[in-house]
Design a protein around this motif. Sequence first.
Motif, PDB file in Angstrom:
ATOM      1  N   GLY A 121      34.003  35.207  57.975  1.00 14.91           N
ATOM      2  CA  GLY A 121      32.880  34.963  57.073  1.00 14.91           C
ATOM      3  C   GLY A 121      31.752  35.963  57.188  1.00 14.91           C
ATOM      4  O   GLY A 121      30.585  35.605  57.043  1.00 14.91           O
ATOM      5  N   HIS A 122      32.055  37.222  57.438  1.00 16.11           N
ATOM      6  CA  HIS A 122      30.990  38.239  57.439  1.00 16.11           C
ATOM      7  C   HIS A 122      30.447  38.462  56.024  1.00 16.11           C
ATOM      8  O   HIS A 122      29.380  39.041  55.844  1.00 16.11           O
ATOM      9  CB  HIS A 122      31.505  39.571  57.995  1.00 16.11           C
ATOM     10  N   ASN A 123      31.243  38.074  55.040  1.00 18.52           N
ATOM     11  CA  ASN A 123      30.813  38.160  53.634  1.00 18.52           C
ATOM     12  C   ASN A 123      30.556  39.552  53.112  1.00 18.52           C
ATOM     13  O   ASN A 123      29.818  39.740  52.149  1.00 18.52           O
ATOM     14  CB  ASN A 123      29.560  37.302  53.399  1.00 18.52           C
ATOM     15  N   ARG A 124      31.173  40.527  53.703  1.00 16.21           N
ATOM     16  CA  ARG A 124      31.016  41.889  53.203  1.00 16.21           C
ATOM     17  C   ARG A 124      31.760  42.030  51.879  1.00 16.21           C
ATOM     18  O   ARG A 124      31.299  42.700  50.970  1.00 16.21           O
ATOM     19  CB  ARG A 124      31.560  42.891  54.233  1.00 16.21           C
ATOM     20  N   CYS A 125      32.932  41.416  51.802  1.00 18.34           N
ATOM     21  CA  CYS A 125      33.758  41.562  50.602  1.00 18.34           C
ATOM     22  C   CYS A 125      33.064  40.931  49.387  1.00 18.34           C
ATOM     23  O   CYS A 125      33.014  41.533  48.318  1.00 18.34           O
ATOM     24  CB  CYS A 125      35.124  40.923  50.824  1.00 18.34           C
ATOM     25  N   TYR A 126      32.530  39.759  49.580  1.00 22.85           N
ATOM     26  CA  TYR A 126      31.870  39.053  48.470  1.00 22.85           C
ATOM     27  C   TYR A 126      30.630  39.837  48.008  1.00 22.85           C
ATOM     28  O   TYR A 126      30.328  39.908  46.819  1.00 22.85           O
ATOM     29  CB  TYR A 126      31.503  37.647  48.936  1.00 22.85           C
ATOM     30  N   ALA A 127      29.922  40.448  48.969  1.00 25.66           N
ATOM     31  CA  ALA A 127      28.736  41.225  48.599  1.00 25.66           C
ATOM     32  C   ALA A 127      29.124  42.497  47.842  1.00 25.66           C
ATOM     33  O   ALA A 127      28.440  42.895  46.894  1.00 25.66           O
ATOM     34  CB  ALA A 127      27.934  41.587  49.854  1.00 25.66           C
ATOM     35  N   LEU A 128      30.225  43.128  48.235  1.00 24.43           N
ATOM     36  CA  LEU A 128      30.583  44.424  47.645  1.00 24.43           C
ATOM     37  C   LEU A 128      31.433  44.287  46.391  1.00 24.43           C
ATOM     38  O   LEU A 128      31.386  45.147  45.513  1.00 24.43           O
ATOM     39  CB  LEU A 128      31.342  45.276  48.672  1.00 24.43           C
ATOM     40  N   ALA A 129      32.223  43.236  46.310  1.00 20.62           N
ATOM     41  CA  ALA A 129      33.137  43.102  45.171  1.00 20.62           C
ATOM     42  C   ALA A 129      33.248  41.649  44.728  1.00 20.62           C
ATOM     43  O   ALA A 129      34.295  41.007  44.847  1.00 20.62           O
ATOM     44  CB  ALA A 129      34.521  43.649  45.557  1.00 20.62           C
ATOM     45  N   PRO A 130      32.149  41.111  44.187  1.00 17.28           N
ATOM     46  CA  PRO A 130      32.175  39.694  43.796  1.00 17.28           C
ATOM     47  C   PRO A 130      33.146  39.422  42.644  1.00 17.28           C
ATOM     48  O   PRO A 130      33.501  38.271  42.397  1.00 17.28           O
ATOM     49  CB  PRO A 130      30.728  39.417  43.385  1.00 17.28           C
ATOM     50  N   GLU A 131      33.592  40.496  41.988  1.00 15.27           N
ATOM     51  CA  GLU A 131      34.584  40.305  40.916  1.00 15.27           C
ATOM     52  C   GLU A 131      35.939  39.929  41.503  1.00 15.27           C
ATOM     53  O   GLU A 131      36.794  39.382  40.813  1.00 15.27           O
ATOM     54  CB  GLU A 131      34.780  41.599  40.101  1.00 15.27           C
ATOM     55  N   LEU A 132      36.135  40.271  42.784  1.00 17.38           N
ATOM     56  CA  LEU A 132      37.459  40.074  43.395  1.00 17.38           C
ATOM     57  C   LEU A 132      37.484  38.976  44.448  1.00 17.38           C
ATOM     58  O   LEU A 132      38.534  38.408  44.737  1.00 17.38           O
ATOM     59  CB  LEU A 132      37.925  41.389  44.051  1.00 17.38           C
ATOM     60  N   PHE A 133      36.307  38.707  45.054  1.00 14.31           N
ATOM     61  CA  PHE A 133      36.271  37.748  46.158  1.00 14.31           C
ATOM     62  C   PHE A 133      35.195  36.700  45.922  1.00 14.31           C
ATOM     63  O   PHE A 133      34.128  37.005  45.385  1.00 14.31           O
ATOM     64  CB  PHE A 133      35.953  38.449  47.491  1.00 14.31           C
ATOM     65  N   ASP A 134      35.486  35.502  46.373  1.00 11.92           N
ATOM     66  CA  ASP A 134      34.484  34.454  46.385  1.00 11.92           C
ATOM     67  C   ASP A 134      34.413  33.920  47.820  1.00 11.92           C
ATOM     68  O   ASP A 134      35.240  34.292  48.655  1.00 11.92           O
ATOM     69  CB  ASP A 134      34.897  33.339  45.403  1.00 11.92           C
ATOM     70  N   VAL A 135      33.397  33.103  48.117  1.00  8.69           N
ATOM     71  CA  VAL A 135      33.315  32.495  49.439  1.00  8.69           C
ATOM     72  C   VAL A 135      33.153  30.993  49.263  1.00  8.69           C
ATOM     73  O   VAL A 135      32.500  30.541  48.326  1.00  8.69           O
ATOM     74  CB  VAL A 135      32.104  33.028  50.242  1.00  8.69           C
ATOM     75  N   ASP A 136      33.729  30.229  50.180  1.00  4.33           N
ATOM     76  CA  ASP A 136      33.589  28.773  50.087  1.00  4.33           C
ATOM     77  C   ASP A 136      32.321  28.314  50.822  1.00  4.33           C
ATOM     78  O   ASP A 136      31.538  29.144  51.299  1.00  4.33           O
ATOM     79  CB  ASP A 136      34.862  28.085  50.591  1.00  4.33           C
TER      80      ASP A 136
END
Lengths: 423, 67
Positions: free
Chosen positions: B12-27
């Motif tokens: 849950g570092h949330n780097r992916c959601y911050a950089l590519a919210p079109e591809l990743f979401d977080v619960d």
Amino acid sequence: MTEIDDHIDDHIDDHVDPMSVSYGPVDDWANDLDHADPEYNRRAHEIWHDLREGGCPVARSDRYGGMWAPLTHELIKEVAYDTDHFTSQGVIVNRGRPIAPPPVGPAPPITSDPPFHQIARRLLLPPFSPKRIEAWEDDVRDLCRGLLADMGDLEPGQGVVDAAVQYAQHIPVNVIARMLGFPTTDDEYFRECVHAFLERVNEPVDAREADGPHLDVYLDRQIDEHRANPRDDLTTFLLEAEIDGNKLSHAHVRGSMVLLLIAGIDTTWSAIGSAIWHLASHPDDLERLTAEPELMPFAVEEFLRAYAPVTMARLVKDDVDFHGCPMKADDWVLLPFPAANRDPAFFDDAESFVIDRAENRHAAFGLGIHRCLGSNLARLELRVAIEEFIARFPRFSLDGETRWSVGQIRGPRELPVRIDAVA
Amino acid sequence: MRVSVNTELCQGHNRCYALAPELFDVDDYGTAVVIGDGTVAPDLEDKARLAVANCPEYAITIEDDAS
Ligand code: HEM
Ligand code: SF4
């Protein structure tokens, strides 16, 4: 005396040297490392570099009853992932040994080991999830603007502000006090608690206790007050939380409150201060960041990589040979995530600050199961604090001596900067 | 191209959601999930690579379409 000190006190292991005087200055960083020698944080980058170059991937010390410090990304990651050989029951190196009952530890979840760790952590994750934290942005921004306004009119080229004392230090303490539902007028008191807990580690245990700030008493009062008047804040949330249908024990609630206060304040203060220190001493980066605001997300991560403020620790469970280091049960192992972040074997151009670094798997928030629970909040505070500071002061530079903190959290505690332009 | 997240490794570092919210979401717990079946539109391939290059736990993988 804080909650955590209290536990240490109850269960102090007498063979450690609580009566002796403070440790002296370090000559030999490879064999007598002391992270609480004021010289360490001042020269940290140089010390890690010299040790690694000198062929020392793991420094050691007899201080604190025995301590080791791996200095490469690979070794730090290995310890952080290995919860079988290394316990989190103690995460702040000091001369005592916490023997609060495992697996909970005095401040869950940071002092908990699996499997209890996951239970205590899951409980706290939702209020710190990215989406819940986004909602705090306007509050953080108003707070930063208020602090900047309080600095009054500044004459460009003449006016000097202390960016650590007048700005950075107020931001995290104010936000977490609000989240917990405490009066923000008690900010000064919380900072004193953090200082007692994180910076006075190399003082003998009894001296720390004698004039400690008694955070446990303060928190008990807040808990009583919240029981009488429940409201929408983290204290009420903890009081109402359940594990398997049972409310949390008083020790668990209070331990988690201590953790949220301690973990969020000096850390974020340090991150904001170091970022301002960097910009004040690197005018090219300051200019680029003001001209290209779209760089901010990358700059924030690079501030966190290059100036990671947090070193954690573990205790060795049983005697173990770690890559040739004979670690003994109850020795401390420092986890200098900031050193991992400057390891040339892991990062290209590790010693340079690259404001638009595209590949950045930094470990500022730790690695593995204890990943900083407040990382979304910390990033929000860091980003907004820098955005607002440079919006008001597009040019500024160091003016006089920066004073760095002492101990596991590294950041400027006094940071005089001269304001060269006011927007 | 397709992305996937190994939820065992994700912390849950949330780097992916911050950089590519079109591809990743977080619960609600901050754990990442891919959006849809993880298929990456051609114009988002760079963002997918950026997310991979910034995940501290090496939890994201990319599969290139077999051609
Ligand atoms: C830039 C600021 C911050 C940095 C660099 C930072 C760094 C870290 C690190 C490295 C850990 C891992 C500890 C370990 O492995 O033993 C950690 C854990 C933790 N942090 Fe932070 N932190 C920051 C801000 C915050 C804030 C603002 C909060 C909350 C208000 C917070 C709450 C926590 C908690 C609760 C844990 C324990 C998580 C667990 O054990 O599962 N931190 N932090
Ligand atoms: S960056 Fe990696 S660890 Fe972080 S949320 Fe995404 S997948 Fe998980």
